[in-house]
Motif scaffolding. Structure first.
Motif, short mmCIF file in Angstrom:
data_model
loop_
_atom_site.label_atom_id
_atom_site.label_comp_id
_atom_site.label_asym_id
_atom_site.label_seq_id
_atom_site.Cartn_x
_atom_site.Cartn_y
_atom_site.Cartn_z
N ALA A 1 -13.17 0.25 -46.80
CA ALA A 1 -13.12 -0.56 -48.02
C ALA A 1 -13.51 0.27 -49.24
CB ALA A 1 -14.05 -1.77 -47.88
N ALA A 2 -14.55 1.11 -49.09
CA ALA A 2 -15.00 1.94 -50.21
C ALA A 2 -13.95 2.98 -50.58
CB ALA A 2 -16.31 2.63 -49.85
N LEU A 3 -13.24 3.50 -49.60
CA LEU A 3 -12.19 4.48 -49.88
C LEU A 3 -10.97 3.82 -50.53
CD1 LEU A 3 -12.38 6.57 -46.58
CD2 LEU A 3 -12.86 7.42 -48.89
N GLU A 4 -10.64 2.62 -50.09
CA GLU A 4 -9.45 1.94 -50.61
C GLU A 4 -9.68 1.32 -51.99
OE1 GLU A 4 -7.87 -0.86 -47.82
OE2 GLU A 4 -6.90 0.72 -46.65
N ARG A 5 -10.90 0.82 -52.22
CA ARG A 5 -11.16 0.12 -53.49
C ARG A 5 -12.47 0.61 -54.10
NH1 ARG A 5 -8.49 -4.56 -54.78
NH2 ARG A 5 -9.49 -4.15 -56.80
N PRO A 6 -12.50 1.83 -54.60
CA PRO A 6 -13.73 2.33 -55.23
C PRO A 6 -14.13 1.52 -56.45
CG PRO A 6 -11.87 3.80 -55.65
CD PRO A 6 -11.42 2.83 -54.61
N ASP A 7 -13.19 0.79 -57.04
CA ASP A 7 -13.52 -0.05 -58.19
C ASP A 7 -14.35 -1.27 -57.80
OD1 ASP A 7 -11.08 -0.79 -56.81
OD2 ASP A 7 -10.82 -2.36 -58.33
N LEU A 8 -14.35 -1.61 -56.51
CA LEU A 8 -15.07 -2.79 -56.04
C LEU A 8 -16.33 -2.45 -55.25
CD1 LEU A 8 -12.20 -5.18 -54.84
CD2 LEU A 8 -13.47 -5.26 -56.99
N VAL A 9 -16.47 -1.20 -54.79
CA VAL A 9 -17.58 -0.84 -53.90
C VAL A 9 -18.50 0.15 -54.61
CG1 VAL A 9 -18.24 0.11 -51.67
CG2 VAL A 9 -16.15 -1.27 -51.87
N ALA A 10 -19.75 -0.27 -54.80
CA ALA A 10 -20.72 0.56 -55.52
C ALA A 10 -21.58 1.40 -54.60
CB ALA A 10 -21.62 -0.34 -56.37
N GLY A 11 -21.65 1.05 -53.32
CA GLY A 11 -22.47 1.79 -52.37
C GLY A 11 -22.20 1.30 -50.97
N VAL A 12 -22.45 2.16 -49.97
CA VAL A 12 -22.25 1.77 -48.57
C VAL A 12 -23.47 2.15 -47.75
CG1 VAL A 12 -19.73 1.78 -48.54
CG2 VAL A 12 -20.95 3.91 -48.15
N ALA A 13 -23.90 1.21 -46.92
CA ALA A 13 -24.97 1.46 -45.95
C ALA A 13 -24.36 1.32 -44.56
CB ALA A 13 -26.11 0.46 -46.14
#
Length: 269
Positions: A106-118
């Motif tokens: 999700a972070a790779l596909e939509r960096p505009d929507l994902v601020a951080g990943v745990a």
């Protein structure tokens, strides 16, 4: 409980925190797990002023078992749709096991929507499994014994501390797995041909890898955590007295790591 409507069915989720001002955190469990495994983390983050949505995987918990695909990339699509459903701002995604792969995608596909990943006990590459083990796994998920067998297996992954309310959580897992259509959905999730994520060079969101020191899914949990961290360029938090489910076994450590991640994500926003 709320439902996110998708083209082939609905995804169940709980929403903690009623204000709209805090950071949105999406929590994604792993296969044959229930969204309530994030109950402690969600409650603490909500008390700190954040909005927290905890979702079920397709065919799990209270989500529908009507989907054609049950792999991590399909789950990533559900995560993205849930962020958009809840306002479309930049969210922090916390994923456990298979849910960690979905968070990364999700972070790779939509960096505009994902601020951080745990990434908790993350599976960014399939575990090496022998033909005999694969055959045994197919038998495990193919009959009326599946609910009890997978519940026992789920229990065995909790090396270290026993979470508060663990008996109730196991009862939820067992009840979830009893209907035949859910057993089929979970079997399809387990057998899904998930990809290896070994190149996350396009990842712009800060990342943290949270791994139980006793996680039985890995011969060397620290080595696997270091490999995942090298892929996502994140830091590693090793969790003592913990197996595969840090969100319920050591929510204190997970909440602290998430609060640090939220601060880092806000600093680069």
């Amino acid at each position: 409980m709320h439902h996110l409507r998708r083209p082939e069915g609905r995804i169940a989720y709980d929403l903690h925190g009623t204000g709209d001002t805090g950071t949105l955190v999406i929590c994604v469990p792993g296969m044959f797990d229930h969204r309530s495994s994030f109950r402690f983390v969600a409650a603490e983050l909500a008390r700190a002023g954040h909005r927290v949505a905890v979702m079920d995987l397709r065919g799990h918990g209270d989500s529908d078992a009507t989907f054609d695909r049950y792999d991590s990339r399909a789950t990533a699509g559900d995560v993205i749709a849930l962020v958009e459903e809840l306002g479309g701002g930049r969210a922090v995604i916390a994923g456990n096991s298979m849910g960690a792969a979905a968070a990364t995608i999700a972070a790779l596909e939509r960096p505009d929507l994902v601020a951080g990943v745990a990434l908790l006990g993350p599976f960014l590459r399939p575990a090496a499994v022998s033909r005999l083990t694969r055959a045994a796994l197919r038998v495990l998920v193919s009959g009326p014994w599946t609910a009890r067998a997978l519940t026992l297996f789920y229990d065995s992954l909790h090396k270290g501390r026993v979470p508060e309310g663990h008996a109730e959580q196991k009862a939820r897992i067992h009840a979830m797995l009893r209907p035949a259509e859910r057993r089929r959905a979970v079997a399809r999730t387990i057998e899904a041909p998930n990809e290896t994520i070994d190149d996350a060079g396009g990842l712009t969101a800060p990342a943290v890898v949270i791994m139980g020191e006793l996680d039985p899914d890995w011969k060397d949990p620290r080595a696997e955590a270091d490999w995942v961290a090298s892929v996502v360029r994140g830091r590693v938090v090793m969790v003592p007295e913990c197996g595969h489910y840090a969100q319920s076994q050591r929510p204190d450590v997970v909440v602290s790591a998430l609060e640090d991640l939220i601060r880092r994500a806000e600093a680069v926003a």
